[in-house]
Design a protein around this motif. Sequence first.
Motif, PDB file in Angstrom:
ATOM      1  N   ILE A  76       0.836  -1.207   0.000  1.00  0.00           N
ATOM      2  CA  ILE A  76       0.000   0.000   0.000  1.00  0.00           C
ATOM      3  C   ILE A  76       0.867   1.251   0.000  1.00  0.00           C
ATOM      4  N   LEU A  77       1.926   1.239   0.796  1.00  0.00           N
ATOM      5  CA  LEU A  77       2.840   2.380   0.849  1.00  0.00           C
ATOM      6  C   LEU A  77       3.505   2.598  -0.503  1.00  0.00           C
ATOM      7  N   ALA A  78       3.909   1.510  -1.168  1.00  0.00           N
ATOM      8  CA  ALA A  78       4.611   1.623  -2.447  1.00  0.00           C
ATOM      9  C   ALA A  78       3.756   2.280  -3.517  1.00  0.00           C
ATOM     10  N   THR A  79       2.468   1.945  -3.535  1.00  0.00           N
ATOM     11  CA  THR A  79       1.587   2.497  -4.562  1.00  0.00           C
ATOM     12  C   THR A  79       1.067   3.887  -4.196  1.00  0.00           C
ATOM     13  N   SER A  80       1.369   4.365  -3.001  1.00  0.00           N
ATOM     14  CA  SER A  80       0.884   5.679  -2.566  1.00  0.00           C
ATOM     15  C   SER A  80       1.858   6.802  -2.886  1.00  0.00           C
ATOM     16  N   ILE A  81       3.082   6.464  -3.220  1.00  0.00           N
ATOM     17  CA  ILE A  81       4.108   7.475  -3.475  1.00  0.00           C
ATOM     18  C   ILE A  81       4.238   7.688  -4.985  1.00  0.00           C
ATOM     19  N   PRO A  82       4.229   8.930  -5.455  1.00  0.00           N
ATOM     20  CA  PRO A  82       4.389   9.188  -6.891  1.00  0.00           C
ATOM     21  C   PRO A  82       5.696   8.615  -7.423  1.00  0.00           C
ATOM     22  N   ILE A  83       5.666   8.167  -8.669  1.00  0.00           N
ATOM     23  CA  ILE A  83       6.826   7.470  -9.232  1.00  0.00           C
ATOM     24  C   ILE A  83       8.050   8.370  -9.327  1.00  0.00           C
ATOM     25  N   PHE A  84       7.845   9.669  -9.582  1.00  0.00           N
ATOM     26  CA  PHE A  84       9.015  10.541  -9.706  1.00  0.00           C
ATOM     27  C   PHE A  84       9.687  10.760  -8.350  1.00  0.00           C
ATOM     28  N   VAL A  85       8.897  10.708  -7.253  1.00  0.00           N
ATOM     29  CA  VAL A  85       9.477  10.831  -5.911  1.00  0.00           C
ATOM     30  C   VAL A  85      10.322   9.597  -5.602  1.00  0.00           C
ATOM     31  N   VAL A  86       9.797   8.411  -5.927  1.00  0.00           N
ATOM     32  CA  VAL A  86      10.554   7.178  -5.721  1.00  0.00           C
ATOM     33  C   VAL A  86      11.826   7.193  -6.567  1.00  0.00           C
ATOM     34  N   GLY A  87      11.705   7.632  -7.815  1.00  0.00           N
ATOM     35  CA  GLY A  87      12.862   7.640  -8.712  1.00  0.00           C
ATOM     36  C   GLY A  87      13.977   8.542  -8.216  1.00  0.00           C
ATOM     37  N   VAL A  88      13.632   9.759  -7.839  1.00  0.00           N
ATOM     38  CA  VAL A  88      14.649  10.707  -7.356  1.00  0.00           C
ATOM     39  C   VAL A  88      15.263  10.224  -6.047  1.00  0.00           C
ATOM     40  N   THR A  89      14.440   9.665  -5.155  1.00  0.00           N
ATOM     41  CA  THR A  89      14.946   9.175  -3.866  1.00  0.00           C
ATOM     42  C   THR A  89      15.918   8.010  -4.058  1.00  0.00           C
ATOM     43  N   VAL A  90      15.541   7.053  -4.891  1.00  0.00           N
ATOM     44  CA  VAL A  90      16.416   5.905  -5.163  1.00  0.00           C
ATOM     45  C   VAL A  90      17.707   6.366  -5.817  1.00  0.00           C
ATOM     46  N   VAL A 134      23.658  -3.526 -14.921  1.00  0.00           N
ATOM     47  CA  VAL A 134      24.059  -2.497 -13.961  1.00  0.00           C
ATOM     48  C   VAL A 134      23.333  -1.182 -14.210  1.00  0.00           C
ATOM     49  N   ALA A 135      23.337  -0.722 -15.454  1.00  0.00           N
ATOM     50  CA  ALA A 135      22.756   0.581 -15.761  1.00  0.00           C
ATOM     51  C   ALA A 135      21.234   0.588 -15.673  1.00  0.00           C
ATOM     52  N   TYR A 136      20.618  -0.595 -15.737  1.00  0.00           N
ATOM     53  CA  TYR A 136      19.154  -0.671 -15.777  1.00  0.00           C
ATOM     54  C   TYR A 136      18.543  -1.068 -14.432  1.00  0.00           C
ATOM     55  N   LEU A 137      19.369  -1.489 -13.478  1.00  0.00           N
ATOM     56  CA  LEU A 137      18.830  -2.064 -12.251  1.00  0.00           C
ATOM     57  C   LEU A 137      18.012  -1.070 -11.438  1.00  0.00           C
ATOM     58  N   LEU A 138      18.576   0.116 -11.151  1.00  0.00           N
ATOM     59  CA  LEU A 138      17.852   1.092 -10.338  1.00  0.00           C
ATOM     60  C   LEU A 138      16.561   1.569 -11.004  1.00  0.00           C
ATOM     61  N   PRO A 139      16.614   2.033 -12.260  1.00  0.00           N
ATOM     62  CA  PRO A 139      15.347   2.467 -12.880  1.00  0.00           C
ATOM     63  C   PRO A 139      14.329   1.342 -13.012  1.00  0.00           C
ATOM     64  N   ALA A 140      14.796   0.119 -13.266  1.00  0.00           N
ATOM     65  CA  ALA A 140      13.864  -1.009 -13.379  1.00  0.00           C
ATOM     66  C   ALA A 140      13.197  -1.300 -12.033  1.00  0.00           C
ATOM     67  N   LEU A 141      13.936  -1.198 -10.958  1.00  0.00           N
ATOM     68  CA  LEU A 141      13.360  -1.415  -9.623  1.00  0.00           C
ATOM     69  C   LEU A 141      12.290  -0.374  -9.310  1.00  0.00           C
ATOM     70  N   VAL A 142      12.551   0.870  -9.706  1.00  0.00           N
ATOM     71  CA  VAL A 142      11.580   1.935  -9.451  1.00  0.00           C
ATOM     72  C   VAL A 142      10.277   1.662 -10.196  1.00  0.00           C
ATOM     73  N   ILE A 143      10.389   1.300 -11.470  1.00  0.00           N
ATOM     74  CA  ILE A 143       9.189   1.028 -12.267  1.00  0.00           C
ATOM     75  C   ILE A 143       8.475  -0.218 -11.739  1.00  0.00           C
ATOM     76  N   ALA A 144       9.244  -1.216 -11.317  1.00  0.00           N
ATOM     77  CA  ALA A 144       8.661  -2.493 -10.907  1.00  0.00           C
ATOM     78  C   ALA A 144       7.897  -2.411  -9.593  1.00  0.00           C
ATOM     79  N   VAL A 145       8.217  -1.423  -8.769  1.00  0.00           N
ATOM     80  CA  VAL A 145       7.604  -1.340  -7.436  1.00  0.00           C
ATOM     81  C   VAL A 145       6.084  -1.331  -7.513  1.00  0.00           C
ATOM     82  N   PHE A 146       5.537  -0.588  -8.458  1.00  0.00           N
ATOM     83  CA  PHE A 146       4.083  -0.403  -8.504  1.00  0.00           C
ATOM     84  C   PHE A 146       3.379  -1.670  -8.995  1.00  0.00           C
TER      85      PHE A 146
END
Length: 310
Positions: A139-153, A175-187
């Motif tokens: 529930i927490l993961a889907t409540s935070i806007p994706i750009f906030v998660v992206g910048v924080t990560v 390596v280059a795709y891991l962080l952005p992929a994790l951000v997108i995958a959270v939701f």
Amino acid sequence: MRVARVVAGRVGELAIVFLGVTFLIYAAVWALPGDPIAALGGDRPLPPNVVAELRERFHLDEPLWQQYLRYLGGLFTGDLGTAFDGRPVAERMASRWPVTITLALTAWVIEVVLGVLLGLWAGLRKDTAIDRTILFGTILATSIPIFVVGVTVQLVFGLQLGWAPIAGTDAGWPVAYLLPALVIAVFGLASIARLMRGSVIDSMESDFVRTLRAKGIPRSRIVGVHVTRNSVAPVLTFVAIDLGFLLGGAVVIEGIFNLPGIGQLLFSAIRTQEGPTVVGVATTLILIFLALNVLVDIINSALDPRIRHD
């Protein structure tokens, strides 16, 4: 024959949706304030005759409905339009697809694997601390806007901890795709986990599981073979359709992580009021999403004869 009827019916329905959505996007893009042709000159205004010639070349002097019909006619021949720099939009997109597809598939695998495992874990431990923690986290993961998660990560794991690069694709996959992929995958991961949890709980409380227990079948076999197989089925529809959302959701993340994909192309085109590129990219993403919907219906109809589409 039944599958063919399903396909024909869904294609007809989605054709209407496609026309409506693409017209709204086309109208919204060209209704934005400002003159995109005049903006091409930057700080030095273009001569009026040049502006008039460019408007005529890109058919901006025609009524909106006529422009849209002309654009539709081009789509049937594979023409997504021409950008203001003279290059076809399809050509500008071609070199960027590998980055977006790699990012989307990486995120898709992450969310499917982790989502199914977390949902299974929570479902087997209903009403325990583990179950409540997983539910709260999703529930927490889907409540935070994706750009906030992206910048924080990007700030924490990229800059402060240095675990992965924060921009570009020079480091290559994964390596280059891991962080952005994790951000997108959270939701998507959160939705899959909740769906899987509910299916597991229903399966564990069903009559066939009670029958298997009465026969003395080990719990590990009941869960590993019967419960998991029955619980995954309802998740498949969401998983297939979500791939289309991942392609579209990459827009913001590719902009934040400076990945040269379709999302970044759309992001930069919106900022520079590059109307043909915005409409072309959006149309392509819509087509992919609608095609995935048809594919899901075909698979469901083929696998489950009880499904009917009237």
